[in-house]
Design a protein around this motif. Structure first.
Motif, PDB file in Angstrom:
ATOM      1  N   LEU A 144       7.100 -30.530 -24.794  1.00  0.00           N
ATOM      2  CA  LEU A 144       6.551 -31.791 -25.283  1.00  0.00           C
ATOM      3  C   LEU A 144       7.529 -32.494 -26.221  1.00  0.00           C
ATOM      4  CD1 LEU A 144       2.801 -30.867 -25.856  1.00  0.00           C
ATOM      5  CD2 LEU A 144       3.929 -31.743 -23.798  1.00  0.00           C
ATOM      6  N   ARG A 145       8.176 -31.734 -27.080  1.00  0.00           N
ATOM      7  CA  ARG A 145       9.192 -32.328 -27.964  1.00  0.00           C
ATOM      8  C   ARG A 145      10.373 -32.875 -27.164  1.00  0.00           C
ATOM      9  NH1 ARG A 145       8.602 -27.349 -31.664  1.00  0.00           N
ATOM     10  NH2 ARG A 145       6.992 -28.013 -33.113  1.00  0.00           N
ATOM     11  N   TYR A 146      10.753 -32.140 -26.129  1.00  0.00           N
ATOM     12  CA  TYR A 146      11.846 -32.586 -25.259  1.00  0.00           C
ATOM     13  C   TYR A 146      11.487 -33.908 -24.598  1.00  0.00           C
ATOM     14  CZ  TYR A 146      15.038 -32.723 -21.277  1.00  0.00           C
ATOM     15  OH  TYR A 146      15.961 -33.111 -20.349  1.00  0.00           O
ATOM     16  N   TYR A 147      10.277 -34.018 -24.042  1.00  0.00           N
ATOM     17  CA  TYR A 147       9.854 -35.271 -23.422  1.00  0.00           C
ATOM     18  C   TYR A 147       9.886 -36.414 -24.431  1.00  0.00           C
ATOM     19  CZ  TYR A 147       8.141 -32.836 -19.210  1.00  0.00           C
ATOM     20  OH  TYR A 147       8.041 -32.119 -18.060  1.00  0.00           O
ATOM     21  N   GLU A 148       9.518 -36.115 -25.668  1.00  0.00           N
ATOM     22  CA  GLU A 148       9.566 -37.149 -26.710  1.00  0.00           C
ATOM     23  C   GLU A 148      11.016 -37.552 -26.999  1.00  0.00           C
ATOM     24  OE1 GLU A 148       8.305 -37.924 -31.373  1.00  0.00           O
ATOM     25  OE2 GLU A 148       7.841 -35.987 -30.452  1.00  0.00           O
ATOM     26  N   ARG A 149      11.883 -36.568 -27.157  1.00  0.00           N
ATOM     27  CA  ARG A 149      13.304 -36.877 -27.417  1.00  0.00           C
ATOM     28  C   ARG A 149      13.911 -37.718 -26.301  1.00  0.00           C
ATOM     29  NH1 ARG A 149      13.701 -31.533 -28.765  1.00  0.00           N
ATOM     30  NH2 ARG A 149      14.813 -31.057 -26.837  1.00  0.00           N
ATOM     31  N   GLU A 150      13.483 -37.453 -25.075  1.00  0.00           N
ATOM     32  CA  GLU A 150      14.017 -38.170 -23.925  1.00  0.00           C
ATOM     33  C   GLU A 150      13.359 -39.543 -23.732  1.00  0.00           C
ATOM     34  OE1 GLU A 150      16.685 -37.197 -22.077  1.00  0.00           O
ATOM     35  OE2 GLU A 150      16.842 -35.608 -23.577  1.00  0.00           O
ATOM     36  N   GLY A 151      12.397 -39.875 -24.595  1.00  0.00           N
ATOM     37  CA  GLY A 151      11.756 -41.182 -24.538  1.00  0.00           C
ATOM     38  C   GLY A 151      10.677 -41.310 -23.479  1.00  0.00           C
ATOM     39  N   LEU A 152      10.170 -40.178 -22.992  1.00  0.00           N
ATOM     40  CA  LEU A 152       9.171 -40.214 -21.925  1.00  0.00           C
ATOM     41  C   LEU A 152       7.745 -40.323 -22.439  1.00  0.00           C
ATOM     42  CD1 LEU A 152      10.742 -37.511 -19.579  1.00  0.00           C
ATOM     43  CD2 LEU A 152      10.870 -40.008 -19.373  1.00  0.00           C
ATOM     44  N   VAL A 153       7.526 -39.889 -23.638  1.00  0.00           N
ATOM     45  CA  VAL A 153       6.196 -39.959 -24.252  1.00  0.00           C
ATOM     46  C   VAL A 153       6.399 -40.265 -25.735  1.00  0.00           C
ATOM     47  CG1 VAL A 153       5.997 -37.480 -24.771  1.00  0.00           C
ATOM     48  CG2 VAL A 153       3.930 -38.818 -24.397  1.00  0.00           C
ATOM     49  N   HIS A 154       5.452 -40.994 -26.283  1.00  0.00           N
ATOM     50  CA  HIS A 154       5.570 -41.435 -27.681  1.00  0.00           C
ATOM     51  C   HIS A 154       4.298 -41.064 -28.442  1.00  0.00           C
ATOM     52  CE1 HIS A 154       8.940 -43.706 -26.098  1.00  0.00           C
ATOM     53  NE2 HIS A 154       8.122 -44.248 -25.217  1.00  0.00           N
ATOM     54  N   PRO A 155       4.210 -39.805 -28.875  1.00  0.00           N
ATOM     55  CA  PRO A 155       2.999 -39.416 -29.609  1.00  0.00           C
ATOM     56  C   PRO A 155       2.932 -40.144 -30.944  1.00  0.00           C
ATOM     57  CG  PRO A 155       4.644 -37.680 -29.734  1.00  0.00           C
ATOM     58  CD  PRO A 155       5.175 -38.723 -28.790  1.00  0.00           C
ATOM     59  N   ASP A 156       1.702 -40.339 -31.394  1.00  0.00           N
ATOM     60  CA  ASP A 156       1.497 -40.916 -32.709  1.00  0.00           C
ATOM     61  C   ASP A 156       1.742 -39.823 -33.742  1.00  0.00           C
ATOM     62  OD1 ASP A 156       0.761 -43.423 -31.669  1.00  0.00           O
ATOM     63  OD2 ASP A 156      -1.303 -42.724 -31.365  1.00  0.00           O
TER      64      ASP A 156
END
Length: 163
Positions: free
Chosen positions: A58-70
């Protein structure tokens, strides 16, 4: 239906039935209920558990700009219904073999709005062709495996006892 319950049911139904279509299952679930955008957000640990993945993914997806959790008041990641739906999509695409490059391109197009629908559709058509090729290859491998199993069964000494 709460988002968490919907995602759990979707994952269970699809993973529990290899013949199930994710789209068909999702449509069925959506007809029974709606995804509640008002559901309380999940922590990263809860989201990872729900999606049967790791917090690192999940952190990887965030770093890659695929998901933007609040972020909550303490600065911890929280995943809304929207983010969870996106993570379900990402996980299905990764399982299907979609490259990170294609996922990044797709998500970038999504974030640009409706003007990119044609390009997104084209990406999905290309991915569908790749998935179908994989299915065909796996079907052939399954047939070869079945053949071998049958040939070994025929070579086994008979263990049946006469009645």
């Amino acid at each position: 239906m709460a988002t968490e319950a919907l995602v759990r049911q979707l994952m269970e139904r699809v993973e529990g039935n290899p013949d199930a279509s994710t789209v068909a299952v999702l449509r069925e679930l959506m007809n029974d209920s709606t995804i509640e955008s008002s559901s309380p957000p999940l922590s990263i640990a809860q989201a990872a558990k729900l999606l049967n993945t790791s917090v690192y993914t999940l952190r990887y997806y965030e770093r890659e700009g695929l998901v933007h959790p609040d972020r909550d008041a303490k600065g911890y990641r929280v995943y809304s219904a929207f983010a969870l739906r996106r993570l379900v999509f990402l996980s299905r695409m990764r399982v299907s073999g979609m490259t990170m490059s294609d996922l990044k391109r797709y998500i970038s197009l999504v974030e640009q709005g409706d003007a990119t629908i044609g390009q997104r559709r084209q990406l999905m058509l290309e991915q569908r062709r790749r998935i179908q090729a994989q299915i065909n290859e796996l079907s052939l491998a399954l047939e070869v495996t079945d053949y071998k199993i049958e040939s070994y069964h025929a070579a086994l000494p008979s263990t049946a006892t006469p009645a």
